[in-house]
Design a protein around this motif. Structure first.
Motif, PDB file in Angstrom:
ATOM      1  N   HIS A  35      -2.311 -14.510  16.808  1.00 46.39           N
ATOM      2  CA  HIS A  35      -3.605 -14.181  16.203  1.00 46.39           C
ATOM      3  C   HIS A  35      -4.752 -14.344  17.197  1.00 46.39           C
ATOM      4  N   ARG A  36      -4.600 -15.253  18.126  1.00 44.59           N
ATOM      5  CA  ARG A  36      -5.673 -15.449  19.119  1.00 44.59           C
ATOM      6  C   ARG A  36      -5.598 -14.449  20.262  1.00 44.59           C
ATOM      7  N   ASN A  37      -4.381 -14.087  20.671  1.00 43.50           N
ATOM      8  CA  ASN A  37      -4.236 -13.392  21.957  1.00 43.50           C
ATOM      9  C   ASN A  37      -3.744 -11.952  21.888  1.00 43.50           C
ATOM     10  N   ALA A  38      -3.158 -11.533  20.780  1.00 47.31           N
ATOM     11  CA  ALA A  38      -2.682 -10.150  20.701  1.00 47.31           C
ATOM     12  C   ALA A  38      -3.876  -9.202  20.558  1.00 47.31           C
ATOM     13  N   SER A  39      -3.668  -7.954  20.965  1.00 45.73           N
ATOM     14  CA  SER A  39      -4.734  -6.953  20.853  1.00 45.73           C
ATOM     15  C   SER A  39      -4.881  -6.530  19.382  1.00 45.73           C
ATOM     16  N   PRO A  40      -6.033  -5.954  19.022  1.00 45.11           N
ATOM     17  CA  PRO A  40      -6.195  -5.455  17.652  1.00 45.11           C
ATOM     18  C   PRO A  40      -5.089  -4.466  17.282  1.00 45.11           C
ATOM     19  N   GLU A  41      -4.657  -3.627  18.228  1.00 44.26           N
ATOM     20  CA  GLU A  41      -3.596  -2.652  17.940  1.00 44.26           C
ATOM     21  C   GLU A  41      -2.276  -3.369  17.638  1.00 44.26           C
ATOM     22  N   GLU A  42      -1.972  -4.397  18.421  1.00 44.61           N
ATOM     23  CA  GLU A  42      -0.725  -5.136  18.174  1.00 44.61           C
ATOM     24  C   GLU A  42      -0.770  -5.828  16.813  1.00 44.61           C
ATOM     25  N   ILE A  43      -1.921  -6.399  16.486  1.00 45.11           N
ATOM     26  CA  ILE A  43      -2.034  -7.138  15.218  1.00 45.11           C
ATOM     27  C   ILE A  43      -1.952  -6.177  14.042  1.00 45.11           C
ATOM     28  N   THR A  44      -2.689  -5.079  14.119  1.00 42.51           N
ATOM     29  CA  THR A  44      -2.636  -4.099  13.028  1.00 42.51           C
ATOM     30  C   THR A  44      -1.236  -3.508  12.916  1.00 42.51           C
ATOM     31  N   GLY A  45      -0.635  -3.149  14.052  1.00 36.56           N
ATOM     32  CA  GLY A  45       0.709  -2.555  14.025  1.00 36.56           C
ATOM     33  C   GLY A  45       1.724  -3.489  13.411  1.00 36.56           C
ATOM     34  N   PHE A  46       1.632  -4.765  13.761  1.00 32.38           N
ATOM     35  CA  PHE A  46       2.571  -5.744  13.223  1.00 32.38           C
ATOM     36  C   PHE A  46       2.417  -5.871  11.706  1.00 32.38           C
ATOM     37  N   TYR A  47       1.182  -6.040  11.240  1.00 30.99           N
ATOM     38  CA  TYR A  47       0.996  -6.283   9.799  1.00 30.99           C
ATOM     39  C   TYR A  47       1.211  -5.033   8.961  1.00 30.99           C
ATOM     40  N   LYS A  48       0.905  -3.862   9.497  1.00 30.28           N
ATOM     41  CA  LYS A  48       1.241  -2.627   8.780  1.00 30.28           C
ATOM     42  C   LYS A  48       2.763  -2.484   8.694  1.00 30.28           C
ATOM     43  N   GLY A  49       3.448  -2.855   9.769  1.00 31.50           N
ATOM     44  CA  GLY A  49       4.912  -2.825   9.766  1.00 31.50           C
ATOM     45  C   GLY A  49       5.482  -3.784   8.740  1.00 31.50           C
ATOM     46  N   LEU A  50       4.921  -4.990   8.709  1.00 25.99           N
ATOM     47  CA  LEU A  50       5.352  -6.000   7.728  1.00 25.99           C
ATOM     48  C   LEU A  50       5.205  -5.443   6.305  1.00 25.99           C
ATOM     49  N   ALA A  51       4.079  -4.797   6.029  1.00 25.80           N
ATOM     50  CA  ALA A  51       3.847  -4.233   4.693  1.00 25.80           C
ATOM     51  C   ALA A  51       4.855  -3.125   4.391  1.00 25.80           C
ATOM     52  N   ALA A  52       5.141  -2.292   5.379  1.00 28.81           N
ATOM     53  CA  ALA A  52       6.095  -1.188   5.163  1.00 28.81           C
ATOM     54  C   ALA A  52       7.489  -1.741   4.892  1.00 28.81           C
ATOM     55  N   VAL A  53       7.876  -2.766   5.626  1.00 27.43           N
ATOM     56  CA  VAL A  53       9.200  -3.367   5.423  1.00 27.43           C
ATOM     57  C   VAL A  53       9.277  -3.964   4.018  1.00 27.43           C
ATOM     58  N   ALA A  54       8.262  -4.738   3.633  1.00 31.47           N
ATOM     59  CA  ALA A  54       8.258  -5.362   2.298  1.00 31.47           C
ATOM     60  C   ALA A  54       8.326  -4.292   1.217  1.00 31.47           C
ATOM     61  N   GLU A  55       7.613  -3.209   1.419  1.00 33.98           N
ATOM     62  CA  GLU A  55       7.597  -2.104   0.454  1.00 33.98           C
ATOM     63  C   GLU A  55       9.001  -1.554   0.223  1.00 33.98           C
ATOM     64  N   ASN A  56       9.807  -1.535   1.275  1.00 36.69           N
ATOM     65  CA  ASN A  56      11.137  -0.911   1.195  1.00 36.69           C
ATOM     66  C   ASN A  56      12.242  -1.874   0.793  1.00 36.69           C
ATOM     67  N   LEU A  57      11.904  -3.140   0.545  1.00 33.36           N
ATOM     68  CA  LEU A  57      12.960  -4.110   0.238  1.00 33.36           C
ATOM     69  C   LEU A  57      13.227  -4.263  -1.257  1.00 33.36           C
ATOM     70  N   ASN A  58      12.527  -3.515  -2.086  1.00 34.84           N
ATOM     71  CA  ASN A  58      12.734  -3.627  -3.532  1.00 34.84           C
ATOM     72  C   ASN A  58      12.416  -5.024  -4.035  1.00 34.84           C
ATOM     73  N   ILE A  59      11.255  -5.517  -3.681  1.00 28.70           N
ATOM     74  CA  ILE A  59      10.865  -6.862  -4.107  1.00 28.70           C
ATOM     75  C   ILE A  59       9.523  -6.809  -4.845  1.00 28.70           C
ATOM     76  N   GLN A  60       9.426  -5.778  -5.719  1.00 30.27           N
ATOM     77  CA  GLN A  60       8.181  -5.595  -6.470  1.00 30.27           C
ATOM     78  C   GLN A  60       7.871  -6.812  -7.337  1.00 30.27           C
ATOM     79  N   GLU A  61       8.909  -7.572  -7.720  1.00 30.25           N
ATOM     80  CA  GLU A  61       8.667  -8.730  -8.595  1.00 30.25           C
ATOM     81  C   GLU A  61       8.088  -9.912  -7.837  1.00 30.25           C
ATOM     82  N   GLY A  62       7.914  -9.747  -6.553  1.00 29.34           N
ATOM     83  CA  GLY A  62       7.270 -10.800  -5.781  1.00 29.34           C
ATOM     84  C   GLY A  62       8.124 -11.274  -4.625  1.00 29.34           C
ATOM     85  N   PHE A  63       7.463 -11.917  -3.707  1.00 34.46           N
ATOM     86  CA  PHE A  63       8.155 -12.421  -2.515  1.00 34.46           C
ATOM     87  C   PHE A  63       7.271 -13.475  -1.864  1.00 34.46           C
TER      88      PHE A  63
END
Ligand code: AMP
Length: 118
Positions: free
Chosen positions: A57-85
């Motif tokens: 969070h301190r040292n990665a570039s804005p692109e790396e941080i956004t790319g990582f968290y957008k990826g995290l959201a996409a992965v969670a979206e595809n895991l069928n865990i709508q009931e929570g995680f």
């Protein structure tokens, strides 16, 4: 503390050891945890070399941080865990971090109970 090029996730990123890969792009890799603590237990790691959450969070570039968290959201979206995680990132000694490459655990597939064991 400097980044350990020989940590197990660095080896996974270099394809020196296998993993049960789910998805990846330029900024992240998602794979199944080898010792799952819940029916769904996935790890998401950035491709860049960051030791822990604070380093990322301190040292990665804005692109790396956004790319990582957008990826995290996409992965969670595809895991069928709508009931929570649960998202967990252990940081350092007191956080119980075992692998010194920043990663987020995604845990789900059942009611996970209290946040921490007493
Ligand atoms: P932490 O304690 O947050 O550093 O978590 C490290 C996680 O990495 C643990 O849940 C381990 O089960 C997991 N792990 C260790 N080696 C591997 C591996 N080769 N493939 C997948 N997961 C792993």
């Amino acid at each position: 503390m400097s980044y350990d090029q020989n940590n197990i996730f660095a080896k996974i990123l270099r394809n020196e050891i296998p993993c049960k890969r789910i998805n990846e792009d330029a900024h992240y890799l998602a794979f199944h945890d080898i010792h799952p603590k819940a029916p769904i237990h996935v790890l998401v790691i950035p491709k860049g070399h960051y030791i822990n959450a604070q380093d990322f969070h301190r040292n990665a570039s804005p692109e790396e941080i956004t790319g990582f968290y957008k990826g995290l959201a996409a992965v969670a979206e595809n895991l069928n865990i709508q009931e929570g995680f649960r998202l967990i990132s252990n940081c350092g000694l007191n956080g119980g971090q075992e692998v010194p490459h920043y990663h987020m655990h995604i845990l789900g597939g059942r009611q996970l109970g209290p946040m921490l064991a007493a």
